[in-house]
Structures are given as structure tokens and as C-alpha cells.
Design an enzyme around this catalytic site. Structure first.
Site, PDB file in Angstrom:
ATOM      1  N   ASP A 103       2.855  -3.983   0.598  1.00 45.97           N
ATOM      2  CA  ASP A 103       1.823  -4.976   0.906  1.00 45.97           C
ATOM      3  C   ASP A 103       1.411  -4.851   2.373  1.00 45.97           C
ATOM      4  O   ASP A 103       2.188  -4.361   3.201  1.00 45.97           O
ATOM      5  CB  ASP A 103       2.351  -6.395   0.674  1.00 45.97           C
TER       6      ASP A 103
HETATM    7  N1  URA Z   1       7.582  -6.384  -3.218  1.00 47.72           N
HETATM    8  C1  URA Z   1       6.623  -7.132  -2.640  1.00 47.72           C
HETATM    9  O1  URA Z   1       6.432  -8.299  -2.995  1.00 47.72           O
HETATM   10  N2  URA Z   1       5.878  -6.571  -1.679  1.00 47.72           N
HETATM   11  C2  URA Z   1       6.057  -5.310  -1.240  1.00 47.72           C
HETATM   12  O2  URA Z   1       5.354  -4.845  -0.343  1.00 47.72           O
HETATM   13  C3  URA Z   1       7.063  -4.544  -1.839  1.00 47.72           C
HETATM   14  C4  URA Z   1       7.819  -5.104  -2.836  1.00 47.72           C
END
Ligand code: URA
Length: 237
Positions: A103
């Protein structure tokens, strides 16, 4: 000029050891002549290499691990502030892309490569490749940790069992073998908590070691690429 076993393992189909064995077993020919010495030097631009009679084309695969800072998108899209802006432009030119997504606000370990087959194998849900994240969250108790570890119904799917090592109610690390969109954030919300910070520290055996600060990157060592190939193999079995 590079060693024949290296040429074969760079092609992505063999680990270095498998490449050496294939050569010693007489399965490999250079310009039509069987070669049994894995250290034999070949010209990757001119020599014709065959394995069991079939042409074996050399592709120069590039592998880099990035310590992703927050604020960058895991995309090759030039319109966005992309993780690809943090590695030299030659990687983009060589067709490299981020192997999976973190993310925008998640930091830490991200593999960038142009080895499409390896990336596909490492990301395939069938292959259960391990991903470890350090988290900071709204306080969770033992019961919530147990529910997270056992697997939670998120509505559209139920998460697989995972492993959590809690340091205190707000910090710890979580290791998953799947990687659906926003998975950890959704899991913690479903367990009645919330992720406040997330940093990936492990991916298919790779770690952040050897990369300095956020925004830095390091090309994988040969040992590390071997590790990834083995990880993809064993998960295939
Ligand atoms: N899980 C999440 O919620 N975000 C990420 O970036 C990776 C795993």
C-alpha cells in the site's frame, strides 16, 4: 563471457546447482558440441546454447530489493509517484516491475525484477510464499491475536492461518502466506483493532539486510536470487 552454469541459471529455469548438474550429465551443448564443464566460459551474445537439443535463450534478469518509503505507489505507471522512480531508469528500460504491491503508506521490502516467471511463481496464491510485516496497531489482547492467527471471515474470503509474534499490545510481527489487497489492515479491523503502521521485513526468504535507509535499494546477491528460485520451486512441489 560468462560461465555456462551462470548463463543457464540466469535464464531462470535452473538454480545454479541444477544448471551444473545438467551440464555434467551431458544435456547441454555449446554450438552443437556437448560440454560437461559447468565453468566453461560462453559468449552470451554469440554462442548457441541448447539444453536437450532445444535452444536456451539468455535473458539478463535484474533483481533489486527496495526499502520502500511511504508515499510511493507499487506500479510501473509513469503518471504516478512510483517505486520505479527510486531505482535507476535502466530497470524500467529492462522491463522490471514491482513483484506484488505494498500500500502507499506501507514501507519496507519490495522486490523489483524483470523475471516475470519467477515473480508470477512467488506471487501465485498456490505457492504460499511467506511475507513478514512489523506492525503498530490499536491495542490487541490475546483473544484478538488468537482470532487473527486462526483465520478470520472477511466477507469475501476467510484468511488462512498466520503467525503473530506480539511484542506488546501495540507492536509485533505477522507472517502470512497470502497477500490479498489490504489484507493485514482488513484483518486487524475485523478483529476490532486497526493497523497504524506497517513495514514489510521479509519476502520469500529475502530480508532488508544490506539495504540502508528507506528509499535505498540493493541488487540481489547471487545467493539471494538462488533463495528466491528455491522458494518458488519448493512451493511448486
Ligand atoms: N497488507 C496490507 O494491508 N497492506 C499492505 O501493504 C500489505 C499487506
Amino acid at each position: 563471457m560468462i560461465r555456462l552454469d551462470r548463463y543457464l541459471s540466469e535464464g531462470g529455469k535452473f538454480t545454479r546447482r541444477e544448471a551444473g548438474e545438467a551440464v555434467r550429465r551431458g544435456l547441454v551443448a555449446v554450438n552443437g558440441e556437448t560440454v560437461r564443464d559447468p565453468s566453461r566460459k560462453v559468449d552470451e551474445t554469440a554462442d548457441r546454447i541448447t539444453v536437450e537439443g532445444a535452444d536456451f535463450r539468455y535473458t539478463e534478469f535484474r533483481y533489486v530489493k527496495l526499502n520502500k518509503p511511504a508515499g510511493y505507489v507499487s506500479t510501473t505507471d509513469p503518471g504516478e509517484k512510483s517505486v520505479m522512480d527510486l531505482v535507476p531508469p535502466e530497470f524500467r528500460r529492462a522491463g522490471a516491475f514491482p513483484c506484488g504491491r505494498l500500500d502507499i503508506d506501507t514501507t519496507g521490502l519490495l522486490l523489483i525484477t524483470n523475471d516475470g516467471q519467477l515473480a508470477h511463481e512467488l506471487l501465485s496464491p498456490r505457492h504460499h510464499c511467506e511475507k513478514t510485516y512489523r506492525y503498530r496497531c490499536r491495542p490487541v489482547d490475546g483473544e484478538q491475536i488468537r482470532r487473527l492467527e486462526e483465520g478470520l471471515d472477511l466477507g469475501d474470503f476467510t484468511t488462512k492461518p498466520c503467525k503473530i509474534e506480539a511484542e506488546d499490545p501495540e507492536h509485533g510481527s505477522i507472517t502470512l502466506t497470502e497477500g490479498k489487497f489490504h489484507q493485514i489492515k482488513r484483518m486487524f479491523l475485523a478483529a476490532g483493532s486497526e493497523i497504524l503502521e506497517l513495514e514489510r521485513t521479509g519476502f520469500a526468504g529475502l530480508t532488508l539486510s544490506g539495504i540502508g535507509r528507506r528509499g535505498d535499494y540493493a541488487e540481489l546477491t547471487e545467493e539471494e536470487t538462488e533463495l528466491l528460485r528455491r522458494a518458488a520451486r519448493s512451493q511448486n512441489a
